[in-house]
Design an enzyme around this catalytic site. Structure first.
Site, PDB file in Angstrom:
ATOM      1  CB  CYS A 117      45.242  19.591  34.887  1.00 37.10           C
ATOM      2  SG  CYS A 117      43.686  20.347  35.359  1.00 37.10           S
ATOM      3  CB  CYS A 177      41.721  16.827  38.104  1.00 41.25           C
ATOM      4  SG  CYS A 177      41.304  17.463  36.473  1.00 41.25           S
ATOM      5  CG  ASP A 212      34.199  51.363  45.889  1.00 47.02           C
ATOM      6  OD1 ASP A 212      33.125  51.057  45.336  1.00 47.02           O
ATOM      7  OD2 ASP A 212      34.479  51.064  47.060  1.00 47.02           O
ATOM      8  CG  ASP A 263      36.637  48.074  44.892  1.00 54.80           C
ATOM      9  OD1 ASP A 263      35.493  47.809  44.508  1.00 54.80           O
ATOM     10  OD2 ASP A 263      36.875  48.829  45.835  1.00 54.80           O
ATOM     11  CB  CYS A 287      79.410  53.544  32.994  1.00 55.58           C
ATOM     12  SG  CYS A 287      80.031  52.251  31.896  1.00 55.58           S
TER      13      CYS A 287
END
Length: 794
Positions: free
Chosen positions: A19, A16, A495, A693, A83
């Site tokens: 912000c 908004c 879980d 999760d 290298c």
């Protein structure tokens, strides 16, 4: 008046006007900063005094307020690195550029990954910076194009090596004179004949070393090319000086080292050829994944079937897939029925049945039925493309263990040059005072035995092979840091539903006859409860004919009441039976046994008489016990996290050997529980489905998603286990441990080689050509050791 610079930053997270006003106000309070923030465009237009503030300061201030600064990520193929000093130099320069948030350059994959602010930096500018350093770069090509380029590069290297070897072979024979006093044709000892052979090797075949050295030195850096150019030039020009001294003085016996310079270049080219060949084998897993992709699709347009390239398929197209063919893209079955081999994505060998409205995954194999499908994801959006992208990103990333090697590589070449100069001074001043030749030989040996390549390749080659090996097994590591961190775990939180268990209830026990089962399932047909669907499926599986109920009533919290073929059916709890005066005391022990095992048990009564018990449970995955046993053997503590009640959770835990159970946990509380375990000083992995999760996966030291490789699962975690096969968990731990062990071996030998080789060369105990050969083969040995990971048994 102070000279200001301008930057346009994309700001994310603003919702908004408050912000945008907040961001603007805070930025304008910074010294030397004037900012305007536009909510609509989500842009911050900033003028700043570089002596007072930098873009990094402004970005940090925005992020501190809780907003984000928009960045993009681009990947580049980088050509010409020889290298670790090269990759370290490019990385350091890119990270200093305004607008570049982070740049990572990988020597093994010859690539750069750059996260940058699109308002301040463009890909062309990044490529320009790399080219200014003396290298070449292009936006990353697809793997097939890159493989073709790699094959061309190897062929070119092979021809240069062959020509160099042919020219150097006669010079090698002259070494036999020095070493063993053997007789060789006089022409071979002629200084001008040697000059004629050595010059094209030095300045045509070996021009790449001069070019690389010049570009690096011009930009304030130094790499392996500097060492090779210095060492071989010293040998060549000293020999030329000696050859010139023979002009007009045929009696003079010159001390020639043309063979040293030519053979050094040949040996180094040989080592680079072997190294490049070996490195190409580290991407074999990625090539296998790409080889799984379908090449053509049978598309339906205007009622006609046409074969087109898979790249021409668009979302919404209708496709026909016949038995034995691969699904060209991800999609939805709209007509037909078949079984699909999804093992290449999920690891599950049993074909999966598909019919209308079933999802299919691109590149899986249609087994036995012609189906019509609608394309829903094509190109880079398909599941296989997502997996390939994860593997590519992982192989191009850096593990934290590489930091020490990177730091050392940055200072390596200047230190070696300093040691070579010091060696020359010590020899000509103290060891053999006034003797130029032995001092030169010792200095050359120091220059050519030092190998920054071995240090630079030690980690990335192992990461490439390790992530490739794991991808072949169905384990996707998002990056080298996660592959490294996984071996540090000492606790795994699992879980329950969908991870330890199948996530789908099944009838585990039924006491009653077929007549009772027919009445039970016919009554349950009218219910929408998931357990009712399970009972109906169980009856159909046992070939029990079903009928429609004349009446049906769901009794909340207790069960159901129905009439089937004139029979009064009750299915439900003890309380439902007691309310209807049905006696079941003789089966109380059986009922309690089911419940103690974590099953949902329901009593059945027909026409007022107790008729049986049906028990339903979310059954444990077939491999759960074995997987958890293997994880215990690896020294890991196993913890189960579930929203179920304690009795059910303990019953499941007991069956599979879980150490600790945390029950009654709401989804939003899982992350807090993981944090509590971490506060005990444990390194924790959270294993879940990657969707519900997600917070816990993000909080854990390592988040492991168990799933079918969908983009949600891949995005949610650091590691994805495709197909839900729990036995891949201990394999993920094992490949991490094996990879880190392999990296440590590589780093040890790379450090040990340089630590021992340089002093030996400085002591004059190594001929330059032997030192050059050792240097060339040291890189090959590191890559070869990394390739051993492909043979690790998981």
């Amino acid at each position: 008046m102070r000279e200001t610079e301008h930057a346009t930053l994309g700001v994310t997270g603003m919702t908004c006007a408050a912000c945008s006003n907040r961001v603007e106000k805070v930025l304008n309070k910074m010294d030397g900063v004037e900012a305007k923030v536009n909510l609509t465009t989500e842009k911050a237009s900033v003028d700043y005094d570089p002596s007072s503030a930098s873009v990094d300061d402004i970005t940090a201030k925005i992020e501190k307020l809780g907003y984000g600064v928009e960045t993009e990520k681009a990947e580049f193929d980088v050509y010409g690195m020889t290298c670790a000093a090269c990759s370290s130099r490019i990385e350091k320069v890119l990270n200093k550029q305004t607008g570049v948030k982070q740049a990572t350059v990988n020597l093994a994959t010859e690539s750069a990954a750059v996260e940058y602010n699109p308002g301040l930096m463009e890909t062309d500018a990044i490529i320009g910076k790399i080219k200014n350093l003396g290298y070449d770069a292009a936006v990353k090509a697809d793997q097939e194009d890159k493989q073709t380029q790699k094959e061309k590069q190897i062929r070119k290297m092979k021809w240069k090596l062959v020509i160099s070897a042919v020219l150097s072979a006669p010079l090698l024979l002259t070494m036999l004179v020095h070493l063993f006093g053997m007789n060789v044709p006089n022409i071979l000892l002629n200084p001008w004949f040697q000059f004629a052979l050595a010059t094209p090797v030095q300045f045509i075949i070996g021009w790449q070393f001069y070019e690389g050295a010049y570009k690096n030195l011009k930009n304030g850096g130094a790499n392996m090319d500097v060492l090779v150019a210095l060492g071989t030039s010293a040998a060549y020009f000293y020999s030329l000086y000696e050859a010139i001294k023979t002009i007009g003085n045929p009696e003079y016996m010159p001390h020639l080292y043309f063979e040293t310079s030519a053979i050094l270049i040949t040996l180094i080219l040989f080592g680079k050829y072997l190294e490049t060949n070996a490195k190409s084998k580290t991407t074999v897993a990625l090539s296998k994944l790409l080889g799984l992709q379908a090449k053509q699709a049978r598309i339906v347009r205007n009622g006609d079937e046409t074969m087109v390239s898979v790249e021409d398929v668009a979302v919404g197209d209708r496709l026909i897939v016949k038995p034995g063919e691969k699904f060209p893209v991800d999609g939805l079955v709209v007509k037909g029925k078949t079984s699909v081999d999804e093992s290449m994505i999920t690891g599950e060998s049993i074909p999966v049945e598909k019919d209308a409205q079933s999802n299919v995954i691109g590149s899986t194999i249609n087994k036995n039925g012609t189906i019509e499908m609608e394309a829903t994801k094509v190109g880079k959006d398909t599941a296989l493309a997502s997996i390939v992208k994860v593997v590519e990103d992982a192989q191009g990333s850096k593990a934290p263990i590489q930091r020490l090697a990177d730091v050392i590589s940055g200072y390596f070449v200047p230190i070696v040059v300093g040691i070579a100069v010091l060696t020359f001074i010590i020899w000509i001043s103290f060891v053999q005072p006034g003797a130029f030749e032995p001092a030169l030989v010792a200095a050359i040996a120091v220059l050519v035995i030092a190998c920054p390549c071995a240090l630079g390749l030690a980690t990335p080659t192992s990461i490439m092979v390790g992530t490739g090996k794991s991808a072949e097994s169905g384990i996707l590591f998002k990056g080298g840091e996660y592959l490294e961190r996984t071996h540090q775990l000492n606790a795994i939180v699992l879980d329950k539903t969908g991870t330890i268990t199948k996530g789908k209830p099944e009838v585990t026990d039924f006491t009653g006859d077929n007549e009772t089962l027919m009445l039970l399932a016919s009554a349950e047909k009218g219910s929408e409860h998931p357990l009712a669907e399970t009972i109906v499926a169980y009856a159909i599986e046992h070939d029990i004919p079903l009928t429609d109920a004349e009446s049906f009533e769901a009794i909340p919290g207790k069960g159901i009441k129905a009439t089937v073929q004139g029979n009064q059916i009750l299915v439900g709890t003890r309380k439902l039976m007691q309310e209807n005066s049905i006696t079941f005391s003789s089966r109380e022990k059986t009922l309690a046994g089911y419940e103690s095992d974590g099953k949902t048990a329901m009593l059945i009564a027909v026409n007022g008489q107790f008729s049986g018990i049906v028990a339903v449970a979310d059954t444990i995955k077939d491999t759960a016990n074995e997987a958890i046993s293997q994880l215990h053997e690896q020294g890991l503590e196993m913890i189960m996290l579930t929203g179920d009640n304690a009795r059910t959770a303990q019953a499941i835990a007991k069956q599979v050997g879980i150490d600790h159970v945390i029950a009654h946990v709401l989804p939003e509380e899982k992350a807090d529980k993981v944090k509590e375990i971490q506060l005990q000083g444990k390194k924790v992995a959270m294993v879940g489905d990657g969707i519900n999760d997600a917070p816990a996966l993000a909080v854990a030291d390592i988040g492991i998603a168990i799933g079918t490789g969908t983009e949600v699962a891949i995005e949610a975690a650091d590691v994805t286990i495709l197909g839900g096969e729990l036995l891949l968990l201990p394999k993920a731990i094992a490949i991490s441990q094996a990879t880190i062990k392999n990296i440590r071996q590589n780093l040890f030998w790379a450090f040990a080689y340089n630590s021992a080789g340089i002093p030996i060369a400085a002591a004059g105990l190594l001929a330059p050509w032997i030192a050059g050969g050792a240097m060339a083969l040291s890189s090959v040995s590191v890559v070869s050791n990394s390739l051993r990971l492909k043979r690790v048994k998981l």
